[in-house]
Design a protein around this motif. Structure first.
Motif, short mmCIF file in Angstrom:
data_model
loop_
_atom_site.label_atom_id
_atom_site.label_comp_id
_atom_site.label_asym_id
_atom_site.label_seq_id
_atom_site.Cartn_x
_atom_site.Cartn_y
_atom_site.Cartn_z
N ALA A 6 -9.01 -6.33 -0.72
CA ALA A 6 -7.49 -6.49 -1.06
C ALA A 6 -6.79 -5.24 -1.53
CB ALA A 6 -7.17 -7.79 -1.91
N ILE A 7 -7.27 -4.58 -2.29
CA ILE A 7 -6.54 -3.42 -2.99
C ILE A 7 -6.66 -2.32 -1.90
CG2 ILE A 7 -6.45 -1.57 -4.56
CD1 ILE A 7 -7.40 -3.63 -6.75
N GLY A 8 -7.96 -1.96 -1.08
CA GLY A 8 -7.87 -1.30 0.00
C GLY A 8 -7.24 -1.39 1.03
N ALA A 9 -6.86 -2.87 1.21
CA ALA A 9 -5.86 -3.23 2.60
C ALA A 9 -4.52 -2.64 2.31
CB ALA A 9 -6.09 -4.69 2.81
N GLY A 10 -4.07 -3.36 0.78
CA GLY A 10 -2.93 -2.96 0.34
C GLY A 10 -2.51 -1.46 0.50
N VAL A 11 -3.49 -0.65 -0.19
CA VAL A 11 -3.03 0.71 -0.15
C VAL A 11 -3.18 1.40 1.04
CG1 VAL A 11 -4.07 2.84 -0.99
CG2 VAL A 11 -4.17 1.05 -2.65
N GLY A 12 -3.89 0.90 2.07
CA GLY A 12 -3.92 1.53 3.44
C GLY A 12 -2.76 0.99 4.21
N ALA A 13 -2.33 -0.21 3.82
CA ALA A 13 -1.03 -0.66 4.69
C ALA A 13 0.14 0.17 4.01
CB ALA A 13 -0.89 -2.08 4.17
N LEU A 14 0.22 0.33 2.94
CA LEU A 14 1.38 1.32 2.13
C LEU A 14 1.30 2.68 2.84
CD1 LEU A 14 4.00 1.37 0.66
CD2 LEU A 14 2.44 1.64 -1.50
N TRP A 15 0.13 3.37 3.07
CA TRP A 15 -0.20 4.65 3.43
C TRP A 15 0.48 4.62 4.74
CZ3 TRP A 15 -3.68 6.51 6.95
CH2 TRP A 15 -3.85 7.99 7.07
N ALA A 16 -0.17 3.64 5.55
CA ALA A 16 0.13 3.75 7.14
C ALA A 16 1.65 3.66 7.40
CB ALA A 16 -0.69 2.50 7.82
N LEU A 17 2.27 2.62 6.48
CA LEU A 17 3.88 2.41 6.63
C LEU A 17 4.65 3.62 6.10
CD1 LEU A 17 4.09 -1.49 5.33
CD2 LEU A 17 4.41 -0.57 7.59
N ALA A 18 4.13 4.01 5.23
CA ALA A 18 5.00 5.67 4.84
C ALA A 18 4.63 6.59 5.89
CB ALA A 18 4.11 6.11 3.54
N LEU A 19 3.67 6.53 6.48
CA LEU A 19 3.51 7.62 7.58
C LEU A 19 4.65 7.29 9.00
CD1 LEU A 19 -0.17 8.32 8.08
CD2 LEU A 19 1.40 9.53 7.18
N LEU A 20 5.04 5.96 8.90
CA LEU A 20 5.86 5.66 9.98
C LEU A 20 7.41 5.68 9.67
CD1 LEU A 20 4.51 1.74 10.82
CD2 LEU A 20 4.33 4.11 12.17
N ALA A 21 7.37 5.77 8.35
CA ALA A 21 9.06 6.22 7.69
C ALA A 21 9.35 7.58 7.98
CB ALA A 21 8.89 5.79 6.24
#
Length: 82
Positions: free
Chosen positions: A67-82
């Motif tokens: 869960a923590i890995g997926a959340g951090v990965g999601a935030l990292w991927a979303l930050a790349l899109l911004a």
């Protein structure tokens, strides 16, 4: 960090009593929420979306690590899109 690692090592080497086991089952959420909530409230939509991913993965897998890995990965991927 050394204290946290030492605590994990101690709990792996010894068998805590029933009271300590019951207490530890409730501790992760109580400890994690005060650290996670302020950045979530101050963050934008990306933070809320990543939190949703974290909750969904935790509900599906019951694994804190996943869960923590997926959340951090999601935030990292979303930050790349911004």
């Amino acid at each position: 960090y050394a204290l946290r690692a030492g605590g994990y090592a101690l709990l792996r080497a010894t068998r805590p009593g029933p009271f300590v086991q019951a207490m530890l089952q409730h501790m992760p959420g109580c400890i994690f929420v005060p650290f996670a909530l302020p950045p979530l409230v101050q963050g934008g939509a990306w933070h809320w979306l990543a939190a949703g991913v974290t909750v969904a993965v935790m509900a599906r897998t019951r694994s804190y690590l996943a869960a923590i890995g997926a959340g951090v990965g999601a935030l990292w991927a979303l930050a790349l899109l911004a």
